[in-house]
Design a protein around this motif. Sequence first.
Motif, PDB file in Angstrom:
ATOM      1  N   GLY A   1       0.816  -1.167   0.080  1.00 46.66           N
ATOM      2  CA  GLY A   1       0.114  -0.062   0.127  1.00 46.66           C
ATOM      3  C   GLY A   1       0.711   1.508   0.043  1.00 46.66           C
ATOM      4  N   PRO A   2       1.700   1.440   0.875  1.00 45.57           N
ATOM      5  CA  PRO A   2       2.310   2.726   1.002  1.00 45.57           C
ATOM      6  C   PRO A   2       3.473   3.042  -0.145  1.00 45.57           C
ATOM      7  N   THR A   3       3.817   1.957  -0.836  1.00 46.51           N
ATOM      8  CA  THR A   3       4.713   2.113  -1.984  1.00 46.51           C
ATOM      9  C   THR A   3       3.940   2.345  -3.154  1.00 46.51           C
ATOM     10  N   LEU A   4       2.639   1.647  -3.275  1.00 48.92           N
ATOM     11  CA  LEU A   4       1.935   2.124  -4.683  1.00 48.92           C
ATOM     12  C   LEU A   4       1.612   3.583  -4.272  1.00 48.92           C
ATOM     13  N   VAL A   5       0.680   3.756  -3.071  1.00 52.72           N
ATOM     14  CA  VAL A   5       0.547   5.282  -3.111  1.00 52.72           C
ATOM     15  C   VAL A   5       1.532   6.665  -3.345  1.00 52.72           C
ATOM     16  N   GLY A   6       2.711   6.078  -2.836  1.00 56.00           N
ATOM     17  CA  GLY A   6       4.030   6.850  -3.171  1.00 56.00           C
ATOM     18  C   GLY A   6       4.285   6.990  -4.666  1.00 56.00           C
ATOM     19  N   TYR A   7       4.178   5.922  -5.358  1.00 52.05           N
ATOM     20  CA  TYR A   7       4.355   5.832  -6.774  1.00 52.05           C
ATOM     21  C   TYR A   7       3.449   6.748  -7.497  1.00 52.05           C
ATOM     22  N   PHE A   8       2.139   6.818  -7.059  1.00 54.04           N
ATOM     23  CA  PHE A   8       1.078   7.714  -7.875  1.00 54.04           C
ATOM     24  C   PHE A   8       1.399   8.863  -7.617  1.00 54.04           C
ATOM     25  N   TYR A   9       1.732   9.253  -6.333  1.00 51.41           N
ATOM     26  CA  TYR A   9       1.974  10.804  -5.708  1.00 51.41           C
ATOM     27  C   TYR A   9       3.118  11.266  -6.668  1.00 51.41           C
ATOM     28  N   THR A  10       4.192  10.483  -6.622  1.00 47.22           N
ATOM     29  CA  THR A  10       5.166  11.012  -7.568  1.00 47.22           C
ATOM     30  C   THR A  10       4.902  11.362  -8.960  1.00 47.22           C
ATOM     31  N   LEU A  11       4.051  10.282  -9.521  1.00 48.03           N
ATOM     32  CA  LEU A  11       3.715  10.363 -10.702  1.00 48.03           C
ATOM     33  C   LEU A  11       2.604  11.462 -11.016  1.00 48.03           C
ATOM     34  N   THR A  12       1.827  11.846  -9.996  1.00 49.26           N
ATOM     35  CA  THR A  12       0.823  12.919 -10.443  1.00 49.26           C
ATOM     36  C   THR A  12       1.123  14.437  -9.825  1.00 49.26           C
ATOM     37  N   SER A  13       2.059  14.077  -8.827  1.00 49.54           N
ATOM     38  CA  SER A  13       2.306  15.383  -8.011  1.00 49.54           C
ATOM     39  C   SER A  13       0.996  15.669  -7.299  1.00 49.54           C
ATOM     40  N   GLY A  14       0.468  14.816  -6.761  1.00 49.57           N
ATOM     41  CA  GLY A  14      -1.031  15.354  -5.909  1.00 49.57           C
ATOM     42  C   GLY A  14      -1.377  14.104  -5.118  1.00 49.57           C
ATOM     43  N   TRP A  15      -2.453  14.367  -4.479  1.00 46.95           N
ATOM     44  CA  TRP A  15      -2.918  13.206  -3.616  1.00 46.95           C
ATOM     45  C   TRP A  15      -4.415  12.726  -4.115  1.00 46.95           C
ATOM     46  N   THR A  16      -4.879  13.415  -5.156  1.00 51.95           N
ATOM     47  CA  THR A  16      -6.416  12.933  -5.625  1.00 51.95           C
ATOM     48  C   THR A  16      -6.190  11.600  -5.989  1.00 51.95           C
ATOM     49  N   ILE A  17      -5.319  11.210  -6.967  1.00 48.75           N
ATOM     50  CA  ILE A  17      -5.385   9.794  -7.662  1.00 48.75           C
ATOM     51  C   ILE A  17      -5.071   8.773  -6.738  1.00 48.75           C
ATOM     52  N   PRO A  18      -3.866   9.038  -5.698  1.00 55.49           N
ATOM     53  CA  PRO A  18      -3.686   8.125  -4.654  1.00 55.49           C
ATOM     54  C   PRO A  18      -4.753   7.920  -3.868  1.00 55.49           C
ATOM     55  N   LEU A  19      -5.509   9.087  -3.288  1.00 54.51           N
ATOM     56  CA  LEU A  19      -6.798   8.547  -2.504  1.00 54.51           C
ATOM     57  C   LEU A  19      -7.675   7.990  -3.192  1.00 54.51           C
TER      58      LEU A  19
END
Length: 407
Positions: free
Chosen positions: A354-372
Amino acid sequence: MTLSKRANLLALLGILFLALNLRGPFTSLAPVLGQIMDDLALSASSAGFLTALPLLSFALFSPLAAGLPRRLGLYPSLAFALILIASGIVLRSVGIELLLYLGTIFIGAGIATGNVLLPVVVKVSFPARISVVTSLYIFTMGIGSTLSSSIMVPLTGIEFAFLSGWQLALLFNLVFPIAALFIWLPKLRNKKQSTTANASDGSPTPMKSLLKCPVAWQVTLGIGLNSFTFYAFAGWLPKMLNDLHFSEVDAGYIYGFLQFSTMIPGLLLLPILSKSNSQRAIITLCAGSVFVALIGLITLPDYAVFWVGMFGLANCSTFIIALSFVGLRTSNPGQAAALSGLSQSIGYALAATGPTLVGYFYTLTSGWTIPLLIIAIVAGFCVAFCNLAARDTKIFQNEPVQSQRNG
């Protein structure tokens, strides 16, 4: 007090004292991690691996723990888990980097064993009160976690013999397994009680047959997806709040509020579960509230305190009820041990990603909408599987069983 009531009280105390050890040694590391990094010159990546190591250990050792009662007996297996935790605490506190990792693995193996076998003990000792006792011991786990975490930093200012700082603080966790062993060791000498517990295991349940059982997968994915949402969300919450323009101090308070909110369901659910014959409605409501909280944080981030509190309450409530299914959906302790091992192994494996996947999409999108949104989608699947697991159906049985009062 009658002999029966005294035996039940001792069994409950044993369960609760064991539960004190199943979260505290894990969560107590974070408050002193900075000191450990400075003292042992650990890099950020090494420290990150150290924090992930318990989850990886849970995933690895959970299926192995399910077979321990057949080799050692149920109560000796629990004593072995406590000895592993105690040994790990000592090794981790020595102040040598290699022993820091080795001790963490020992702690992870001991906690994994306790996590897997505690639902089995509940099924053996309190077959008519599985949900209620599960609520109590999850609440006790929260007490152990809160107590251990809150006193770590104050203890670092104390010197005792050759120990000081973070070493002495982490060594304090040794109090809990020693106290639990005082309760469990006398049970090992009670041959009649030990024989009764082992005889009730039933025939061995092969993991291969369990993997073919739909009910087993429903329980496993209900627990696993719930664990994913918690660790994916909690692991990034302080950073998330900082990016949402909350100060570091406020983010720390809100994170602490999340941890506090996970303690409350153990008490709130007691009167509900003690009077309810079915958990389907309540677990659907709780699991659905996790989804609502995540969407609420995306759309109305200014009310983060409310959404975080709602997430903590709903997520922990879901976990308590889903974990009780390990006992409620099995016919004997042997099946319960196998299902507990499967569900917690896969559950913690999912949680570790979970934390790794969320961190990856945060880096990819530069935001928290997609990770959430990703966490919310997983929460949606969790609602579906929890709803299926809540049906009154045993594993290896196609037809629903006659409803029983299972508390």
